[in-house]
Scaffold this motif. Structure first.
Motif, mmCIF file in Angstrom:
data_model
loop_
_atom_site.group_PDB
_atom_site.id
_atom_site.type_symbol
_atom_site.label_atom_id
_atom_site.label_comp_id
_atom_site.label_asym_id
_atom_site.label_seq_id
_atom_site.Cartn_x
_atom_site.Cartn_y
_atom_site.Cartn_z
ATOM 1 N N LEU A 283 0.826 -1.204 0.000
ATOM 2 C CA LEU A 283 0.000 0.000 0.000
ATOM 3 C C LEU A 283 0.863 1.258 0.000
ATOM 4 N N LEU A 284 1.905 1.264 0.857
ATOM 5 C CA LEU A 284 2.790 2.424 0.916
ATOM 6 C C LEU A 284 3.509 2.641 -0.407
ATOM 7 N N LYS A 285 3.951 1.531 -1.007
ATOM 8 C CA LYS A 285 4.642 1.639 -2.295
ATOM 9 C C LYS A 285 3.697 2.172 -3.366
ATOM 10 N N SER A 286 2.447 1.694 -3.322
ATOM 11 C CA SER A 286 1.455 2.171 -4.291
ATOM 12 C C SER A 286 1.211 3.666 -4.131
ATOM 13 N N GLU A 287 1.067 4.103 -2.867
ATOM 14 C CA GLU A 287 0.842 5.526 -2.614
ATOM 15 C C GLU A 287 2.062 6.356 -3.022
ATOM 16 N N ARG A 288 3.257 5.800 -2.739
ATOM 17 C CA ARG A 288 4.481 6.517 -3.118
ATOM 18 C C ARG A 288 4.587 6.627 -4.634
ATOM 19 N N ASP A 289 4.249 5.539 -5.345
ATOM 20 C CA ASP A 289 4.311 5.567 -6.803
ATOM 21 C C ASP A 289 3.341 6.594 -7.371
ATOM 22 N N LYS A 290 2.144 6.681 -6.759
ATOM 23 C CA LYS A 290 1.173 7.685 -7.217
ATOM 24 C C LYS A 290 1.717 9.092 -7.007
ATOM 25 N N MET A 291 2.307 9.312 -5.818
ATOM 26 C CA MET A 291 2.829 10.635 -5.521
ATOM 27 C C MET A 291 3.986 10.980 -6.455
ATOM 28 N N LEU A 292 4.885 10.007 -6.689
ATOM 29 C CA LEU A 292 6.022 10.260 -7.571
ATOM 30 C C LEU A 292 5.555 10.511 -8.999
ATOM 31 N N GLY A 293 4.452 9.846 -9.372
ATOM 32 C CA GLY A 293 3.897 10.096 -10.694
ATOM 33 C C GLY A 293 3.467 11.549 -10.854
ATOM 34 N N ILE A 294 2.885 12.099 -9.781
ATOM 35 C CA ILE A 294 2.490 13.510 -9.799
ATOM 36 C C ILE A 294 3.731 14.407 -9.831
ATOM 37 N N LEU A 295 4.724 14.068 -8.999
ATOM 38 C CA LEU A 295 5.946 14.878 -8.947
ATOM 39 C C LEU A 295 6.692 14.856 -10.270
ATOM 40 N N ASN A 296 6.643 13.716 -10.959
ATOM 41 C CA ASN A 296 7.339 13.605 -12.245
ATOM 42 C C ASN A 296 6.783 14.562 -13.295
ATOM 43 N N MET B 191 5.571 17.567 -12.590
ATOM 44 C CA MET B 191 5.679 18.956 -12.145
ATOM 45 C C MET B 191 6.746 19.708 -12.925
ATOM 46 N N ALA B 192 6.477 20.994 -13.175
ATOM 47 C CA ALA B 192 7.457 21.836 -13.860
ATOM 48 C C ALA B 192 8.594 22.223 -12.918
ATOM 49 N N LYS C 125 21.787 11.833 1.518
ATOM 50 C CA LYS C 125 21.779 11.166 0.213
ATOM 51 C C LYS C 125 20.463 11.420 -0.511
ATOM 52 N N ILE C 126 20.587 11.650 -1.809
ATOM 53 C CA ILE C 126 19.414 11.932 -2.632
ATOM 54 C C ILE C 126 18.656 10.630 -2.886
ATOM 55 N N ARG C 127 17.372 10.637 -2.535
ATOM 56 C CA ARG C 127 16.528 9.469 -2.756
ATOM 57 C C ARG C 127 15.692 9.577 -4.030
ATOM 58 N N TYR C 128 15.445 10.792 -4.458
ATOM 59 C CA TYR C 128 14.594 10.973 -5.635
ATOM 60 C C TYR C 128 14.834 12.347 -6.237
ATOM 61 N N MET C 129 14.847 12.381 -7.575
ATOM 62 C CA MET C 129 14.875 13.638 -8.324
ATOM 63 C C MET C 129 13.863 13.504 -9.458
ATOM 64 N N ASN C 130 12.979 14.495 -9.593
ATOM 65 C CA ASN C 130 12.040 14.408 -10.708
ATOM 66 C C ASN C 130 12.733 14.873 -11.996
ATOM 67 N N PRO C 131 12.118 14.640 -13.149
ATOM 68 C CA PRO C 131 12.777 14.995 -14.417
ATOM 69 C C PRO C 131 13.201 16.459 -14.500
ATOM 70 N N SER C 132 12.398 17.383 -13.960
ATOM 71 C CA SER C 132 12.760 18.799 -13.995
ATOM 72 C C SER C 132 14.041 19.047 -13.206
ATOM 73 N N MET C 133 14.163 18.377 -12.052
ATOM 74 C CA MET C 133 15.366 18.527 -11.231
ATOM 75 C C MET C 133 16.579 17.946 -11.936
ATOM 76 N N VAL C 134 16.383 16.841 -12.616
ATOM 77 C CA VAL C 134 17.494 16.211 -13.343
ATOM 78 C C VAL C 134 17.976 17.123 -14.463
ATOM 79 N N ARG C 135 17.036 17.759 -15.153
ATOM 80 C CA ARG C 135 17.435 18.673 -16.236
ATOM 81 C C ARG C 135 18.241 19.855 -15.711
ATOM 82 N N GLU C 136 17.903 20.314 -14.510
ATOM 83 C CA GLU C 136 18.586 21.475 -13.944
ATOM 84 C C GLU C 136 19.954 21.130 -13.345
ATOM 85 N N PHE C 137 20.047 19.945 -12.686
ATOM 86 C CA PHE C 137 21.259 19.636 -11.913
ATOM 87 C C PHE C 137 21.921 18.317 -12.305
ATOM 88 N N GLY C 138 21.318 17.576 -13.231
ATOM 89 C CA GLY C 138 21.884 16.290 -13.605
ATOM 90 C C GLY C 138 21.395 15.180 -12.687
#
Length: 255
Positions: free
Chosen positions: A141-154, A156-157, A168-181
């Motif tokens: 359930l937690l993983k499902s909720e996390r996946d839903k949330m990450l889907g929304i974050l992915n 985001m502009a 340590k970095i656990r997650y970067m959305n695509p916008s963050m990756v474009r800005e900082f790698g």
């Protein structure tokens, strides 16, 4: 057919066979245990001289150990109800020997003690299985909720960064990756600020981990300015982390 598909078919076949045979496993285990438990009497009745092994005529505490298998299995498969039923059936199997056959002292007391111990083990097995499945459901359930949330974050502009208490970095959305790698798994101060140590004058992680929500602006040496909002976030493994959003306001800051 490749090796993976072949292996999957084997596993699937074994699972189907197990499901088909599961109803018969307990009766078979009980029958085997009963035959060995009363093997001495069976041998004497049919006069099978070649099978008069001393093991069949020894103290029956050893023979009763065989019934641990169906009792524990019943606890695993049938949970508490299954463990109780099979324990009572096993005790009923012990009674004729305890009352009428056994030449050893205190046969009924020994049977009762074993039944209590074996039933407890079956019960604990059932409780452990229930607890394991409960935790598994929570994790799913937690993983499902996390996946839903990450889907929304992915989508985001703004850039989104999740950092653990170890920096340590656990997650970067695509916008963050474009800005900082891409830097998942790296230390945030190395990936974002190119430093070899935590950026004490900039970092708000300690305060955020204490429950505070922090908002500030920061200009990087290359001239980019970001509006940052950091708040506590509990990750799927239960660890309190920092979730930060990075909004590029460089153009606004220049005016």
């Amino acid at each position: 057919m490749n090796k993976t598909n072949f292996a999957d078919r084997i596993v699937s076949g074994v699972c189907c066979f197990y499901e088909a045979c599961r109803l018969f496993i307990l009766p078979v285990l009980l029958v085997i245990g009963t035959l060995i438990y009363y093997a001495g009497e069976i041998v004497d009745y049919f006069q099978w001289e070649s099978l008069r092994w001393s093991f069949f005529y020894s103290v029956h505490d050893v023979h009763r150990l065989l019934f641990l298998v169906p009792i524990i299995y019943a606890g695993y498969v049938g949970r508490v109800k299954g463990a109780v039923i099979v324990t009572l059936v096993s005790f009923a199997i012990f009674l004729p020997r305890a009352f009428f056959i056994s030449p050893f002292p205190d046969p009924l007391l020994r049977a009762v003690l074993f039944t209590i111990i074996a039933g407890t083990m079956g019960y604990l097995t059932a409780i452990a299985r229930n607890e394991y499945e409960r935790r598994l459901k929570i994790e799913i359930l937690l993983k499902s909720e996390r996946d839903k949330m990450l889907g929304i974050l992915n989508r985001m502009a703004d850039g989104v960064l999740i950092v653990g208490p170890d920096y340590k970095i656990r997650y970067m959305n695509p916008s963050m990756v474009r800005e900082f790698g891409e830097g998942t798994g790296a230390y945030c101060y190395q990936q974002i600020h190119r430093l070899d140590h935590p950026c004490e004058n900039i970092c708000r992680l300690p305060k955020v981990l204490q429950g505070q929500i922090e908002k500030w602006e920061y200009t990087f040496p290359d001239g980019r300015t970001y509006e940052l909002l950091a708040s506590p976030y509990i990750d799927s493994d239960g660890v309190i982390c920092q979730l930060s959003t990075y909004r590029n306001i460089t153009q606004r800051a220049k005016h």
